[in-house]
Design a protein around this motif. Structure first.
Motif, PDB file in Angstrom:
ATOM      1  N   HIS A 210      45.087 -28.705  21.959  1.00  0.00           N
ATOM      2  CA  HIS A 210      43.777 -28.103  21.717  1.00  0.00           C
ATOM      3  C   HIS A 210      43.784 -26.618  22.106  1.00  0.00           C
ATOM      4  CE1 HIS A 210      39.503 -27.967  21.020  1.00  0.00           C
ATOM      5  NE2 HIS A 210      39.307 -27.447  22.207  1.00  0.00           N
ATOM      6  N   MET A 211      44.491 -26.303  23.161  1.00  0.00           N
ATOM      7  CA  MET A 211      44.577 -24.913  23.592  1.00  0.00           C
ATOM      8  C   MET A 211      45.422 -24.083  22.626  1.00  0.00           C
ATOM      9  SD  MET A 211      46.230 -23.364  27.099  1.00  0.00           S
ATOM     10  CE  MET A 211      45.140 -24.311  28.159  1.00  0.00           C
ATOM     11  N   LEU A 212      46.615 -24.598  22.311  1.00  0.00           N
ATOM     12  CA  LEU A 212      47.585 -23.826  21.542  1.00  0.00           C
ATOM     13  C   LEU A 212      47.275 -23.772  20.051  1.00  0.00           C
ATOM     14  CD1 LEU A 212      50.420 -22.402  21.482  1.00  0.00           C
ATOM     15  CD2 LEU A 212      51.396 -24.672  21.078  1.00  0.00           C
ATOM     16  N   SER A 213      46.903 -24.916  19.486  1.00  0.00           N
ATOM     17  CA  SER A 213      46.811 -25.019  18.032  1.00  0.00           C
ATOM     18  C   SER A 213      45.388 -24.999  17.492  1.00  0.00           C
ATOM     19  CB  SER A 213      47.510 -26.308  17.567  1.00  0.00           C
ATOM     20  OG  SER A 213      47.753 -26.293  16.190  1.00  0.00           O
ATOM     21  N   ASN A 214      44.425 -25.465  18.295  1.00  0.00           N
ATOM     22  CA  ASN A 214      43.042 -25.502  17.818  1.00  0.00           C
ATOM     23  C   ASN A 214      42.249 -24.254  18.202  1.00  0.00           C
ATOM     24  OD1 ASN A 214      43.542 -28.025  16.784  1.00  0.00           O
ATOM     25  ND2 ASN A 214      42.492 -29.149  18.395  1.00  0.00           N
ATOM     26  N   THR A 215      42.360 -23.856  19.469  1.00  0.00           N
ATOM     27  CA  THR A 215      41.485 -22.806  19.987  1.00  0.00           C
ATOM     28  C   THR A 215      42.082 -21.410  19.849  1.00  0.00           C
ATOM     29  OG1 THR A 215      40.660 -24.416  21.594  1.00  0.00           O
ATOM     30  CG2 THR A 215      40.087 -22.116  21.971  1.00  0.00           C
ATOM     31  N   LEU A 216      43.329 -21.236  20.242  1.00  0.00           N
ATOM     32  CA  LEU A 216      43.941 -19.903  20.232  1.00  0.00           C
ATOM     33  C   LEU A 216      43.937 -19.240  18.855  1.00  0.00           C
ATOM     34  CD1 LEU A 216      45.284 -17.850  22.115  1.00  0.00           C
ATOM     35  CD2 LEU A 216      47.499 -18.870  21.517  1.00  0.00           C
ATOM     36  N   PRO A 217      44.271 -19.957  17.762  1.00  0.00           N
ATOM     37  CA  PRO A 217      44.228 -19.302  16.446  1.00  0.00           C
ATOM     38  C   PRO A 217      42.847 -18.790  16.054  1.00  0.00           C
ATOM     39  CG  PRO A 217      45.517 -21.319  16.330  1.00  0.00           C
ATOM     40  CD  PRO A 217      44.853 -21.318  17.676  1.00  0.00           C
ATOM     41  N   VAL A 218      41.788 -19.441  16.553  1.00  0.00           N
ATOM     42  CA  VAL A 218      40.428 -19.022  16.220  1.00  0.00           C
ATOM     43  C   VAL A 218      39.997 -17.837  17.082  1.00  0.00           C
ATOM     44  CG1 VAL A 218      38.016 -19.775  16.118  1.00  0.00           C
ATOM     45  CG2 VAL A 218      39.835 -21.347  15.452  1.00  0.00           C
ATOM     46  N   LEU A 219      40.436 -17.811  18.355  1.00  0.00           N
ATOM     47  CA  LEU A 219      40.055 -16.733  19.273  1.00  0.00           C
ATOM     48  C   LEU A 219      40.786 -15.424  18.979  1.00  0.00           C
ATOM     49  CD1 LEU A 219      38.727 -19.060  20.884  1.00  0.00           C
ATOM     50  CD2 LEU A 219      39.691 -18.060  22.958  1.00  0.00           C
ATOM     51  N   THR A 220      42.004 -15.514  18.451  1.00  0.00           N
ATOM     52  CA  THR A 220      42.869 -14.340  18.349  1.00  0.00           C
ATOM     53  C   THR A 220      42.302 -13.256  17.421  1.00  0.00           C
ATOM     54  OG1 THR A 220      44.807 -15.711  18.781  1.00  0.00           O
ATOM     55  CG2 THR A 220      45.201 -13.550  17.809  1.00  0.00           C
ATOM     56  N   GLY A 221      41.771 -13.653  16.269  1.00  0.00           N
ATOM     57  CA  GLY A 221      41.251 -12.671  15.310  1.00  0.00           C
ATOM     58  C   GLY A 221      40.184 -11.768  15.897  1.00  0.00           C
ATOM     59  N   PRO A 222      39.112 -12.334  16.467  1.00  0.00           N
ATOM     60  CA  PRO A 222      38.077 -11.476  17.066  1.00  0.00           C
ATOM     61  C   PRO A 222      38.601 -10.600  18.199  1.00  0.00           C
ATOM     62  CG  PRO A 222      37.222 -13.680  16.710  1.00  0.00           C
ATOM     63  CD  PRO A 222      38.689 -13.740  16.410  1.00  0.00           C
ATOM     64  N   MET A 223      39.585 -11.102  18.971  1.00  0.00           N
ATOM     65  CA  MET A 223      40.129 -10.292  20.069  1.00  0.00           C
ATOM     66  C   MET A 223      40.916  -9.101  19.520  1.00  0.00           C
ATOM     67  SD  MET A 223      41.145 -12.826  23.220  1.00  0.00           S
ATOM     68  CE  MET A 223      42.245 -13.919  22.329  1.00  0.00           C
ATOM     69  N   ILE A 224      41.626  -9.301  18.423  1.00  0.00           N
ATOM     70  CA  ILE A 224      42.379  -8.201  17.811  1.00  0.00           C
ATOM     71  C   ILE A 224      41.430  -7.170  17.194  1.00  0.00           C
ATOM     72  CG2 ILE A 224      43.913  -7.607  15.887  1.00  0.00           C
ATOM     73  CD1 ILE A 224      45.426 -10.196  16.428  1.00  0.00           C
ATOM     74  N   MET A 225      40.367  -7.660  16.567  1.00  0.00           N
ATOM     75  CA  MET A 225      39.449  -6.776  15.844  1.00  0.00           C
ATOM     76  C   MET A 225      38.375  -6.164  16.743  1.00  0.00           C
ATOM     77  SD  MET A 225      40.507  -6.806  12.696  1.00  0.00           S
ATOM     78  CE  MET A 225      39.128  -6.254  11.692  1.00  0.00           C
ATOM     79  N   GLY A 226      38.236  -6.661  17.966  1.00  0.00           N
ATOM     80  CA  GLY A 226      37.172  -6.157  18.840  1.00  0.00           C
ATOM     81  C   GLY A 226      35.798  -6.408  18.258  1.00  0.00           C
ATOM     82  N   SER A 227      35.574  -7.631  17.794  1.00  0.00           N
ATOM     83  CA  SER A 227      34.388  -7.941  17.002  1.00  0.00           C
ATOM     84  C   SER A 227      33.107  -8.011  17.830  1.00  0.00           C
ATOM     85  CB  SER A 227      34.590  -9.270  16.277  1.00  0.00           C
ATOM     86  OG  SER A 227      35.708  -9.208  15.425  1.00  0.00           O
ATOM     87  N   HIS A 228      31.992  -7.833  17.126  1.00  0.00           N
ATOM     88  CA  HIS A 228      30.670  -7.958  17.724  1.00  0.00           C
ATOM     89  C   HIS A 228      30.398  -9.428  18.023  1.00  0.00           C
ATOM     90  CE1 HIS A 228      26.278  -7.645  18.136  1.00  0.00           C
ATOM     91  NE2 HIS A 228      26.465  -6.336  18.302  1.00  0.00           N
ATOM     92  N   ILE A 229      29.583  -9.700  19.030  1.00  0.00           N
ATOM     93  CA  ILE A 229      29.296 -11.074  19.426  1.00  0.00           C
ATOM     94  C   ILE A 229      28.634 -11.864  18.287  1.00  0.00           C
ATOM     95  CG2 ILE A 229      27.109 -10.389  20.469  1.00  0.00           C
ATOM     96  CD1 ILE A 229      29.423 -13.349  21.466  1.00  0.00           C
ATOM     97  N   VAL A 230      27.857 -11.207  17.452  1.00  0.00           N
ATOM     98  CA  VAL A 230      27.236 -11.901  16.313  1.00  0.00           C
ATOM     99  C   VAL A 230      28.311 -12.342  15.320  1.00  0.00           C
ATOM    100  CG1 VAL A 230      25.691 -11.612  14.333  1.00  0.00           C
ATOM    101  CG2 VAL A 230      25.009 -10.758  16.576  1.00  0.00           C
ATOM    102  N   SER A 231      29.310 -11.502  15.090  1.00  0.00           N
ATOM    103  CA  SER A 231      30.428 -11.879  14.214  1.00  0.00           C
ATOM    104  C   SER A 231      31.214 -13.034  14.825  1.00  0.00           C
ATOM    105  CB  SER A 231      31.356 -10.684  13.994  1.00  0.00           C
ATOM    106  OG  SER A 231      30.683  -9.609  13.375  1.00  0.00           O
ATOM    107  N   ILE A 232      31.416 -12.992  16.126  1.00  0.00           N
ATOM    108  CA  ILE A 232      32.150 -14.056  16.818  1.00  0.00           C
ATOM    109  C   ILE A 232      31.398 -15.377  16.702  1.00  0.00           C
ATOM    110  CG2 ILE A 232      32.948 -14.862  19.078  1.00  0.00           C
ATOM    111  CD1 ILE A 232      33.369 -11.891  19.831  1.00  0.00           C
TER     112      ILE A 232
END
Length: 318
Positions: A210-232
């Motif tokens: 769940h950590m490696l395959s489910n959650t991390l792939p979803v979290l990584t994009g917003p962290m790279i892009m520095g996204s707004h909380i509404v986008s997240i």
């Protein structure tokens, strides 16, 4: 003959010219209308965001916890709550008509369902939620996650494209990793206990997976892009609902097709990704492409179940 030809040319020019003028007028009117709708919607969202921001007095951790944690979780459980009613009771019959693996989970075993719910809740509270803490630090470092000005809708679409691409890459390769014999036996086999999945099973997995395959792939994009909380918030909610659809076991009208991932649960060694792009490049969908499930792998635009319009071939008598 020349007179007739000249007359035909004049009529053609008149029709084409009139058509072009009408088309231009309509295009300009529609463009103006769409732009006004866009601007109005943008102002509405901006106003609501500022009201929400000041309601919590700019407390960034609270806003982040609500946006990245609570709202997506509510979206997940509300969507799956409807599906679980259909799984357990067989009602409404409208939904159960669209079951993919006919005769499976009809009805679902309530004991197995309770176990899946417990595991899903554990993964949300003790894996996903703690992972938001380091993510919050990363978003603070970017400095624009809690900006009072919302990103434009066009920019959100760009972000969404990047998020989806990153998720496809990370999920595909981490998913194939946990299918290696050693890791499959110790980690991923838990998820595959459901050969005919249901929605809540989308996060029924070993904590490490769940950590490696489910959650991390979803979290990584917003962290790279520095996204707004509404986008997240929008992305997390969309990701959870999309994976629930992929696992739900029903090919419902006007929703994305779940045939691809349902086939993975049925056969185990096909269809590892989300979009199917990397499966095509790596040849891990060759068996799937030869099946009736592949023919049904499209958005259903009518109310006739695809299991009826594209049925499985009758089994040969032994």
């Amino acid at each position: 003959q020349e007179e007739k030809l000249w007359r035909a040319v004049k009529i053609t020019a008149y029709v084409l010219g009139t058509g072009l003028l009408v088309f231009t007028a309509l295009a300009n009117a529609l463009s103006w209308y769409a732009q006004n709708m866009w601007d109005t919607f943008g102002r509405f969202c901006q106003t609501r965001w500022l009201e929400f921001y000041y309601l919590f007095e700019g407390d960034e951790w609270t806003i982040f916890l609500l946006g990245a944690g609570l709202v997506p979780s509510l979206a997940f459980w509300c969507f799956n709550g409807v599906l679980m009613v259909a799984d357990v009771t067989g009602k409404p019959a409208f939904i159960t008509r669209y079951r993919i693996q006919l005769g499976k989970n009809d009805p679902v075993d309530t004991k197995r369902l309770r176990q899946a719910i417990y595991v899903a809740l554990f993964n949300q509270f003790f894996i996903s939620l703690p992972m938001l803490v380091p993510m919050f630090s990363v978003m603070k470092w970017w400095g624009n996650t809690f900006s009072k000005e919302l990103p434009t809708f066009r920019w959100f679409l760009v972000e969404l494209s990047v998020f989806t691409l990153i998720e496809e890459i990370l999920f595909y390769y981490t998913h194939r990793l946990v299918h290696l014999p050693l890791l499959y036996k110790r980690i991923h086999k838990k998820h595959h206990e459901w050969t005919a999945p249901i929605g809540v099973v989308s996060i029924y997995a070993h904590p490490a997976e769940h950590m490696l395959s489910n959650t991390l792939p979803v979290l990584t994009g917003p962290m790279i892009m520095g996204s707004h909380i509404v986008s997240i918030t929008a992305w997390f909610s969309l990701a959870l609902i999309t994976t629930s659809i992929s696992h739900c076991g029903y090919h419902l009208p006007f929703l994305p097709s779940p045939e691809f991932h349902d086939f993975h649960h049925l056969k185990f060694n096909q269809c590892y990704g989300v979009l199917g792009v990397l499966d095509y490049l790596h040849g891990t969908d060759t068996v799937f492409r030869k099946t009736k499930a592949y023919e049904r792998h499209r958005v259903l635009l009518s109310f006739t179940p695809l299991s009826e319009s594209i049925p499985e071939a009758p089994k040969r008598a032994e």
